[in-house]
Design a protein around this motif. Structure first.
Motif, PDB file in Angstrom:
ATOM      1  N   THR A   7       0.843  -1.193   0.000  1.00 11.34           N
ATOM      2  CA  THR A   7       0.000   0.000   0.000  1.00 11.34           C
ATOM      3  C   THR A   7       0.876   1.240   0.000  1.00 11.34           C
ATOM      4  O   THR A   7       2.027   1.214   0.431  1.00 11.34           O
ATOM      5  CB  THR A   7      -0.926   0.036   1.231  1.00 11.34           C
ATOM      6  N   TYR A  38      -4.946   6.054  -9.850  1.00  5.09           N
ATOM      7  CA  TYR A  38      -5.421   6.707  -8.626  1.00  5.09           C
ATOM      8  C   TYR A  38      -5.779   8.139  -8.964  1.00  5.09           C
ATOM      9  O   TYR A  38      -5.029   8.828  -9.665  1.00  5.09           O
ATOM     10  CB  TYR A  38      -4.311   6.694  -7.579  1.00  5.09           C
ATOM     11  N   TYR A  60      -3.648   3.863  -1.252  1.00  5.11           N
ATOM     12  CA  TYR A  60      -3.711   3.165  -2.537  1.00  5.11           C
ATOM     13  C   TYR A  60      -3.063   1.795  -2.387  1.00  5.11           C
ATOM     14  O   TYR A  60      -1.950   1.674  -1.874  1.00  5.11           O
ATOM     15  CB  TYR A  60      -2.991   3.963  -3.629  1.00  5.11           C
TER      16      TYR A  60
END
Length: 91
Positions: A7, A38, A60
């Motif tokens: 992440t 994103y 993310y």
């Protein structure tokens, strides 16, 4: 090589050098392997003559190898471009 749950934590610090203290939209876009992976927008502000105020964007989760280029842009009314670019290396 990707970890099991890779992440990316995204935090934006803003500093208000202007004369107006009102929320402005800040957008962070992540591009990887030629695609936008994103895109999030938050309203951000910092007190007049303030320091730096931090805003945390949603985390993310990386799904593929390849460097991610992050572009942060704040949409305000002054004529200069308020944009920064950073990168995350993903193997």
């Amino acid at each position: 090589r990707l970890d099991r749950d890779p992440t990316v934590a995204i935090s934006l610090r803003v500093r208000n050098n202007g004369q107006v203290d009102s929320p402005r939209p800040a957008t962070i876009v992540g591009e990887q392997n030629g695609s936008v992976v994103y895109s999030e927008t938050l309203l951000v502000s910092d007190p007049l003559a303030g320091g730096q105020t931090a805003f945390d964007f949603p985390v993310y989760t990386v799904t593929a190898a390849g460097d991610i280029t992050w572009t942060a842009t704040i949409d305000d009314t002054d004529p200069d471009v308020d944009e920064e670019v950073a990168a995350t290396r993903v193997r």
